[in-house]
Write an enzyme that holds these catalytic residues in place. Structure first.
Site, mmCIF file in Angstrom:
data_model
loop_
_atom_site.group_PDB
_atom_site.id
_atom_site.type_symbol
_atom_site.label_atom_id
_atom_site.label_comp_id
_atom_site.label_asym_id
_atom_site.label_seq_id
_atom_site.Cartn_x
_atom_site.Cartn_y
_atom_site.Cartn_z
ATOM 1 N N LYS A 75 0.806 -1.216 0.000
ATOM 2 C CA LYS A 75 0.000 0.000 0.000
ATOM 3 C C LYS A 75 0.845 1.275 0.000
ATOM 4 O O LYS A 75 0.472 2.277 -0.617
ATOM 5 C CB LYS A 75 -0.956 0.000 1.192
ATOM 6 C CG LYS A 75 -1.978 -1.126 1.150
ATOM 7 C CD LYS A 75 -2.889 -1.102 2.367
ATOM 8 C CE LYS A 75 -3.865 -2.265 2.354
ATOM 9 N NZ LYS A 75 -4.792 -2.252 3.515
ATOM 10 N N ASP A 111 -9.886 1.922 1.985
ATOM 11 C CA ASP A 111 -9.927 1.373 3.344
ATOM 12 C C ASP A 111 -10.650 2.317 4.297
ATOM 13 O O ASP A 111 -11.386 1.881 5.183
ATOM 14 C CB ASP A 111 -8.507 1.121 3.857
ATOM 15 C CG ASP A 111 -7.872 -0.128 3.274
ATOM 16 O OD1 ASP A 111 -8.625 -1.038 2.860
ATOM 17 O OD2 ASP A 111 -6.637 -0.197 3.232
ATOM 18 N N GLY A 134 -1.866 -0.626 17.213
ATOM 19 C CA GLY A 134 -1.064 -0.935 16.034
ATOM 20 C C GLY A 134 -0.729 0.327 15.261
ATOM 21 O O GLY A 134 -1.437 1.331 15.361
ATOM 22 N N TYR A 222 -10.623 -10.683 10.239
ATOM 23 C CA TYR A 222 -11.875 -11.339 9.838
ATOM 24 C C TYR A 222 -11.786 -12.850 9.871
ATOM 25 O O TYR A 222 -12.816 -13.527 9.765
ATOM 26 C CB TYR A 222 -12.333 -10.860 8.450
ATOM 27 C CG TYR A 222 -11.432 -11.205 7.293
ATOM 28 C CD1 TYR A 222 -11.485 -12.458 6.692
ATOM 29 C CD2 TYR A 222 -10.536 -10.282 6.788
ATOM 30 C CE1 TYR A 222 -10.678 -12.783 5.617
ATOM 31 C CE2 TYR A 222 -9.721 -10.586 5.707
ATOM 32 C CZ TYR A 222 -9.788 -11.840 5.127
ATOM 33 O OH TYR A 222 -8.975 -12.149 4.060
ATOM 34 N N GLY A 243 -13.617 -7.359 10.999
ATOM 35 C CA GLY A 243 -12.908 -6.896 9.818
ATOM 36 C C GLY A 243 -13.573 -7.237 8.504
ATOM 37 O O GLY A 243 -13.281 -6.598 7.484
#
Length: 284
Positions: A75, A111, A134, A222, A243
């Site tokens: 990304k 996102d 995070g 997820y 997620g």
């Protein structure tokens, strides 16, 4: 038209199931969506040498590329390889989507949209305060989503504060005040309306008991689901968002961008993703 998801590792990705379900429901019979294993070193060659950013049939008669979905670790690495980047992707410092237009590659970040839609869909009240666990690319998108929801200060908890420099820079570009703390001192930080965990896999499990009393938890994992942290918060009466909802809604936006269609079949995509998740659970 062709599209694909790139990343490493990529075998676990649900994106092909979501995008293909959309194409089928929309009647886009000439569209395909693949998954390619690709790390940062391989990205320039794949993007420039294999994937030609041209709409319409090329000289070899192959179908042209409409766009790409990007997952870790690409990304941030993709940004200097693009012809243009949206303002949001610049602020966040990462593009999870590439759209090919008129021979040029344009970067977008969906996102942030995915996070906002996931929270809204779950009925999570607009938070007055938030804690993000995070400090990677998803944490950066979470900061942007929280900014869009009205927060001008956010606390970030990471394992090593020295590794949060990029995320701190994102906060600066977003105009969000950032307090950086460490995960080993989590409990005093939990007097917030919303905790967003961007920790991978089972990394948040060690904090499950500590997180139990928070009003709302958005855990970007997820699979496997629910995580230990999600079970702990739910058992204590808190609201939990997983997620998959984020993945679904960022993919919906990607399909819109790549196809140019606004009538994207969200429920068909949701069903396809849920079926695949259940299939994987059954094969354990």
């Amino acid at each position: 038209m062709r599209a694909a998801v790139l990343g490493s590792p990529i075998a676990h990705s649900l994106s092909p199931y979501l995008h293909r379900a959309a194409y089928q429901a929309m009647g886009l019979t000439g569209w395909t969506y693949e998954a390619f294993e690709c790390d940062e070193a391989a990205l320039p060659g794949l993007l420039e040498g294999t994937i030609r950013p041209v709409r319409g049939p090329d000289g070899a008669g192959d179908r042209a590329w409409a766009g790409l979905s990007l997952t870790m670790p690409l990304k941030r690495a993709v940004l200097p390889l693009l012809d243009s980047v949206s303002d949001l992707a610049v602020e966040v410092g990462g593009a999870n989507t590439v759209v090919f237009r008129d021979g040029a590659a344009h970067g977008e970040n969906t996102d942030v949209h995915g996070i906002e839609r996931a929270l809204a869909e779950a009925g999570v009240p607009t938070p007055g305060s938030a804690l993000v666990l995070g400090g990677g690319a998803t944490a950066a998108s979470a900061l942007a989503a929280l900014r869009n929801l009205g927060l001008d200060h956010v606390t970030l908890a990471v394992r090593e504060p020295g590794r949060a420099a990029e995320t701190a820079a994102v906060a600066g570009r977003l105009g969000v005040g950032l307090r950086v703390e460490t995960l080993d001192k989590l409990e005093p930080l939990l007097g917030v309306d919303l905790v967003v965990s961007t920790l991978p896999g089972s990394a948040a499990d060690v904090h499950a008991a500590t997180l139990a009393g928070v009003p709302a938890l958005f855990d970007v994992v997820y699979a496997p689901w629910p995580t230990a942290a999600a079970r702990s918060v739910r058992a204590a009466g808190g609201r939990v968002v997983g997620g998959f909802a984020m993945l679904l809604h960022q993919a919906v936006r990607q399909v819109e961008l790549m196809t140019g269609h606004a009538d994207v079949p969200v429920e068909a995509m949701r069903a396809a993703g849920e079926v695949e998740i259940l299939r994987r659970i059954g094969h354990r």
